[in-house]
Design a protein around this motif. Structure first.
Motif, PDB file in Angstrom:
ATOM      1  N   PHE A 256       0.943  -1.226  -0.062  1.00  0.00           N
ATOM      2  CA  PHE A 256      -0.070  -0.137   0.226  1.00  0.00           C
ATOM      3  C   PHE A 256       0.803   1.279  -0.039  1.00  0.00           C
ATOM      4  O   PHE A 256       0.512   2.256  -0.578  1.00  0.00           O
ATOM      5  N   THR A 257       2.011   1.374   0.662  1.00  0.00           N
ATOM      6  CA  THR A 257       2.974   2.563   0.538  1.00  0.00           C
ATOM      7  C   THR A 257       3.265   2.571  -0.882  1.00  0.00           C
ATOM      8  O   THR A 257       3.471   3.686  -1.386  1.00  0.00           O
ATOM      9  N   LEU A 258       3.961   1.577  -1.432  1.00  0.00           N
ATOM     10  CA  LEU A 258       4.536   1.620  -2.852  1.00  0.00           C
ATOM     11  C   LEU A 258       3.148   2.258  -3.982  1.00  0.00           C
ATOM     12  O   LEU A 258       3.546   2.940  -4.634  1.00  0.00           O
ATOM     13  N   ILE A 259       2.038   1.534  -3.586  1.00  0.00           N
ATOM     14  CA  ILE A 259       1.097   1.900  -4.756  1.00  0.00           C
ATOM     15  C   ILE A 259       0.549   3.386  -4.410  1.00  0.00           C
ATOM     16  O   ILE A 259       0.088   3.959  -5.274  1.00  0.00           O
ATOM     17  N   THR A 260       0.641   3.878  -3.128  1.00  0.00           N
ATOM     18  CA  THR A 260       0.188   5.326  -2.815  1.00  0.00           C
ATOM     19  C   THR A 260       1.034   6.182  -3.760  1.00  0.00           C
ATOM     20  O   THR A 260       0.753   7.142  -4.150  1.00  0.00           O
ATOM     21  N   GLY A 261       2.623   5.890  -3.624  1.00  0.00           N
ATOM     22  CA  GLY A 261       3.558   6.580  -4.433  1.00  0.00           C
ATOM     23  C   GLY A 261       3.105   6.455  -5.800  1.00  0.00           C
ATOM     24  O   GLY A 261       3.225   7.514  -6.437  1.00  0.00           O
ATOM     25  N   ALA A 262       2.779   5.189  -6.346  1.00  0.00           N
ATOM     26  CA  ALA A 262       2.533   5.153  -7.834  1.00  0.00           C
ATOM     27  C   ALA A 262       1.360   5.767  -8.352  1.00  0.00           C
ATOM     28  O   ALA A 262       1.196   6.388  -9.319  1.00  0.00           O
ATOM     29  N   LEU A 263       0.456   5.765  -7.441  1.00  0.00           N
ATOM     30  CA  LEU A 263      -0.674   6.552  -7.662  1.00  0.00           C
ATOM     31  C   LEU A 263      -0.653   8.089  -7.787  1.00  0.00           C
ATOM     32  O   LEU A 263      -1.067   8.683  -8.699  1.00  0.00           O
ATOM     33  N   LEU A 264       0.266   8.603  -6.850  1.00  0.00           N
ATOM     34  CA  LEU A 264       0.609  10.161  -6.704  1.00  0.00           C
ATOM     35  C   LEU A 264       1.359  10.413  -8.004  1.00  0.00           C
ATOM     36  O   LEU A 264       1.378  11.489  -8.589  1.00  0.00           O
ATOM     37  N   VAL A 265       2.217   9.365  -8.449  1.00  0.00           N
ATOM     38  CA  VAL A 265       3.102   9.786  -9.697  1.00  0.00           C
ATOM     39  C   VAL A 265       2.297   9.534 -10.735  1.00  0.00           C
ATOM     40  O   VAL A 265       2.694  10.674 -11.676  1.00  0.00           O
ATOM     41  N   CYS A 266       1.319   9.072 -11.121  1.00  0.00           N
ATOM     42  CA  CYS A 266       0.322   8.935 -12.192  1.00  0.00           C
ATOM     43  C   CYS A 266      -0.427  10.255 -12.403  1.00  0.00           C
ATOM     44  O   CYS A 266      -0.796  10.579 -13.371  1.00  0.00           O
ATOM     45  N   LEU A 267      -0.498  11.218 -11.013  1.00  0.00           N
ATOM     46  CA  LEU A 267      -1.323  12.170 -11.411  1.00  0.00           C
ATOM     47  C   LEU A 267      -0.691  13.398 -12.181  1.00  0.00           C
ATOM     48  O   LEU A 267      -1.353  14.051 -13.269  1.00  0.00           O
ATOM     49  N   PRO A 268       0.647  13.851 -12.182  1.00  0.00           N
ATOM     50  CA  PRO A 268       1.151  14.770 -13.141  1.00  0.00           C
ATOM     51  C   PRO A 268       1.180  14.091 -14.567  1.00  0.00           C
ATOM     52  O   PRO A 268       1.072  14.825 -15.496  1.00  0.00           O
ATOM     53  N   LEU A 269       1.259  12.785 -14.436  1.00  0.00           N
ATOM     54  CA  LEU A 269       1.347  11.995 -15.830  1.00  0.00           C
ATOM     55  C   LEU A 269       0.111  12.244 -16.798  1.00  0.00           C
ATOM     56  O   LEU A 269       0.150  12.508 -17.902  1.00  0.00           O
ATOM     57  N   ILE A 270      -1.096  12.114 -15.972  1.00  0.00           N
ATOM     58  CA  ILE A 270      -2.302  11.988 -16.723  1.00  0.00           C
ATOM     59  C   ILE A 270      -2.564  13.511 -17.006  1.00  0.00           C
ATOM     60  O   ILE A 270      -3.085  13.826 -18.230  1.00  0.00           O
TER      61      ILE A 270
END
Length: 314
Positions: A256-270
């Motif tokens: 869950f720690t890792l995927i929280t980071g991944a989800l936040l990384v996706c925000l500027p990408l989208i």
């Protein structure tokens, strides 16, 4: 010699055609997705739904395997019927993949569709009449979604995410297990699937627009779609916080720690994405999150799991 050469040529051609049609059929039923759901159901049964039972008793429970096979058959049928209704749109959005899937005749696909749905219903009915009714309703819901609901604003995305998590409810029914942790896990998965559906709509904007699908990007525009995706991202943090803060997750909290980071990384990408291949990258990240999440179930109580499997093989 000429006859032998002709025989070899026709044989190779026949094998090539068979291989191509097999690949076409596997693509139509989304075999990768079906396998992932089957693995997720099994792991959920062993490590979440029935933690008090031994691995041996779960493995020897034929009704569990009937439920998993019935779910796989029904899901495969859902993908087939979805392909029928989306064929024109998919020719625009993903022409090469659609041409591959068109290698199998529509009459053959219809036959496969009815067979897999019949298998799902019959196997479910063997488990219990409630399971049979569950699969009958699930099969109808997938057809109704593909035929009608998919084109309706918001409802299409909502139903797609709900149908994706529905196969786990039959396990709730079977084990009569409705613990809060399971519902929170389900809420987390539902939100991730909702985000994925929204990204798919952004990917498929051209085809949806041409075929008059009333998706969020078509009706409200890309900017509103990205705002909605952002809202879902922060909303997803709520079940993550609840799971990490209030339930024993063992080593799964690293996931869950890792995927929280991944989800936040996706925000500027989208927000910076403008082309289909950029949306495909975000879609791929979300699929990885879902796939890794399936196997991260093993991390909830890793020492106990290792002991249980050691006992199983000794």
């Amino acid at each position: 010699m000429r006859a032998e050469h002709s025989y070899q040529f026709n044989r190779q051609r026949g094998l090539k055609t068979l291989l191509l049609k097999s690949l076409s059929l596997f693509s139509s039923v989304r075999l990768y997705n079906v396998i992932i759901v089957a693995i997720a159901q099994f792991l959920a049964a062993v490590f979440i739904m029935a933690p008090g039972l031994s691995v041996t008793s779960i493995l020897l429970d034929y009704k569990l395997w009937l439920i998993i096979i019935a779910s796989s058959a029904a899901i495969a049928g859902g993908y087939i019927i979805n392909n029928f209704y989306d064929r024109e749109k998919d020719l625009i959005n993903r022409p090469q993949k659609t041409l591959l899937e068109n290698q199998v005749r529509r009459s053959t696909l219809w036959s496969v569709y009815f067979v897999v749905n019949a298998v799902g219903f019959i196997l479910g009915s063997i488990v219990s009449w409630r399971a049979g009714l569950f699969f009958a309703l699930y099969i109808f819901a997938m057809w109704f979604y593909s035929h009608k609901l998919k084109r309706i604003l918001f409802l299409g995305n909502l139903m797609a995410a709900l149908l994706a998590v529905t196969p786990f409810f039959v396990l709730f029914m079977y084990y009569k297990n409705f613990y809060a942790v399971i519902l929170v896990h389900g809420g987390f998965l539902f939100l991730i699937l909702g985000m994925r559906e929204l990204v798919k709509d952004l990917e498929n904007l051209r085809g949806d627009l041409a075929q008059n699908y009333r998706t969020i990007p078509v009706v409200l525009g890309e900017k509103v779609s990205k705002q909605f995706y952002t809202f879902l991202t922060f909303l997803t943090i709520v079940p993550i916080a609840v799971l990490v803060g209030y339930f024993k997750l063992g080593y799964m909290h690293y996931y869950f720690t890792l995927i929280t980071g991944a989800l936040l990384v996706c925000l500027p990408l989208i927000w910076s994405s403008r082309r289909k291949r950029e949306y495909l990258l975000i879609h791929f990240i979300l699929k990885i999150i879902i796939g890794v999440g399936v196997f991260s179930i093993l991390l909830i109580d890793l020492p106990s799991i290792l002991d249980r499997f050691q006992t199983l093989f000794t």
